[in-house]
Design a protein around this motif. Sequence first.
Motif, mmCIF file in Angstrom:
data_model
loop_
_atom_site.group_PDB
_atom_site.id
_atom_site.type_symbol
_atom_site.label_atom_id
_atom_site.label_comp_id
_atom_site.label_asym_id
_atom_site.label_seq_id
_atom_site.Cartn_x
_atom_site.Cartn_y
_atom_site.Cartn_z
ATOM 1 N N LYS B 35 9.811 -39.813 49.942
ATOM 2 C CA LYS B 35 9.620 -38.644 50.814
ATOM 3 C C LYS B 35 8.749 -37.581 50.117
ATOM 4 O O LYS B 35 7.766 -37.091 50.696
ATOM 5 N N THR B 36 9.118 -37.242 48.895
ATOM 6 C CA THR B 36 8.373 -36.199 48.185
ATOM 7 C C THR B 36 6.975 -36.689 47.817
ATOM 8 O O THR B 36 6.011 -35.909 47.841
ATOM 9 N N THR B 37 6.859 -37.977 47.517
ATOM 10 C CA THR B 37 5.531 -38.538 47.220
ATOM 11 C C THR B 37 4.608 -38.374 48.419
ATOM 12 O O THR B 37 3.451 -37.954 48.292
ATOM 13 N N LEU B 38 5.123 -38.688 49.608
ATOM 14 C CA LEU B 38 4.315 -38.550 50.827
ATOM 15 C C LEU B 38 4.020 -37.078 51.119
ATOM 16 O O LEU B 38 2.890 -36.722 51.455
ATOM 17 N N ALA B 39 5.057 -36.229 50.984
ATOM 18 C CA ALA B 39 4.860 -34.797 51.245
ATOM 19 C C ALA B 39 3.789 -34.232 50.307
ATOM 20 O O ALA B 39 2.916 -33.459 50.723
ATOM 21 N N ASN B 40 3.852 -34.627 49.034
ATOM 22 C CA ASN B 40 2.857 -34.167 48.057
ATOM 23 C C ASN B 40 1.464 -34.667 48.419
ATOM 24 O O ASN B 40 0.477 -33.923 48.294
ATOM 25 N N LYS B 41 1.379 -35.909 48.871
ATOM 26 C CA LYS B 41 0.081 -36.505 49.217
ATOM 27 C C LYS B 41 -0.556 -35.751 50.380
ATOM 28 O O LYS B 41 -1.721 -35.377 50.340
ATOM 29 N N LYS B 44 -1.336 -32.095 49.287
ATOM 30 C CA LYS B 44 -2.462 -32.055 48.340
ATOM 31 C C LYS B 44 -3.781 -32.308 49.061
ATOM 32 O O LYS B 44 -4.776 -31.633 48.813
ATOM 33 N N ASP B 45 -3.767 -33.280 50.000
ATOM 34 C CA ASP B 45 -4.993 -33.639 50.717
ATOM 35 C C ASP B 45 -5.465 -32.511 51.633
ATOM 36 O O ASP B 45 -6.665 -32.279 51.772
ATOM 37 N N TRP B 46 -4.529 -31.795 52.265
ATOM 38 C CA TRP B 46 -4.899 -30.843 53.302
ATOM 39 C C TRP B 46 -4.696 -29.383 52.923
ATOM 40 O O TRP B 46 -5.246 -28.494 53.568
ATOM 41 N N VAL B 72 -3.944 -31.132 59.996
ATOM 42 C CA VAL B 72 -4.348 -32.509 59.712
ATOM 43 C C VAL B 72 -5.221 -33.021 60.858
ATOM 44 O O VAL B 72 -4.882 -32.820 62.026
ATOM 45 N N THR B 73 -6.306 -33.685 60.496
ATOM 46 C CA THR B 73 -7.174 -34.268 61.527
ATOM 47 C C THR B 73 -6.780 -35.724 61.726
ATOM 48 O O THR B 73 -6.794 -36.520 60.780
#
Lengths: 136, 231
Positions: B35-41, B44-46, B72-73
Amino acid sequence: MVKKKVKVRKRRGSGKLKLDFISVSMLKGLSLDQKIAAILKKVRENHIVVLDESLDFIEETKLVTATMEKIDTEFKGIEFCTLPRKRGPIQEYATKAIESITGKPMAKPGLTLVGPSSIIREIKRDPNAFYVSAEL
Amino acid sequence: MVKSFIRALKLLFASLFGRKHTVTLGLYGEPNTGKTTLANKIAKDWLGKTVGTVSDMPHETRTIQKAEHVEVTAGSRKIVMNLLDMPGLATHIDYKKFMQYYKTNSNSTQTKSKSKNKKGKRKKYTESEAKKIAEEATRGVVEAIKFLDKVDVVLAMMDSTRDPLSQVNIMLVGNLEAKGIPVILVANKTDLKSAKPENIKAAFPQHPVVPISALKGHNLDELYETIAQYS
């Protein structure tokens, strides 16, 4: 001839697995909090509780939150599993009609097992069964 | 049913009057599902910043971590969301297990001791620290469950290498169905050889399943497009 004394170690603890099979009628009339408290009381005494009804999702989340509030150095939490029995459409409709008239939820057909995580090692399940490994 | 009707009305008004609708997106799941890995990704990206600390230790995230106003696009659409990284859901927490892990620089661990000793070696959690972590973790589970009423869409994170039919997953998905909250099942860790996202699809056929690797950033475009469909 000198006879050697041999010490015989007595087994500690009872080593007994305590299973409580509880019918719907025993918990009938209890509020949600009372029902969950009754189940957790037995589980904290290291009993495995088997109910002849399936807890619904509201009852399950209440069970989990109540468990979290009771966790301490002695009680680590629970493992549980429900196996609901699907009702036919007519039975489903009749149940909803009775619940809306009486204002009280009816017991869901099925099975629920709740036990201390210190005893229940693993629960494997598929849609039609679950398999429990327990160790004292 | 009433709540889902009100939610649908809000979406209709937002689309009619052209107002950007901010989606409250909750990341739920068992501990160590990413969960945190995805949230960070995503953050970080946006947004250019991370949300929380990632580690192998379960219940590393013990309070709700937020990333607000993430734009997010997704294809031709833009989604604006408030991302909520939830503590992992569990039915049991044993403080002794935390004593096996090395300390991280997590801010949620309120300990005054440093993570390294004088020789620069990493230290493991002491018994008192582990008990404190367990206490925080139990509160985190309760908080996450209570927040189910406040999210618009849920990403139910599942580890593709594990059996998806755990009682926690069944309870989570069942709760969301009962509340009428849209849920997208995220089959994470597809970068691992033992990953079987098809098992998650077979276990929960009534919901969309998006296979991703949050760590490697694989297939996130499909995830964003699925979120856009449900928001």
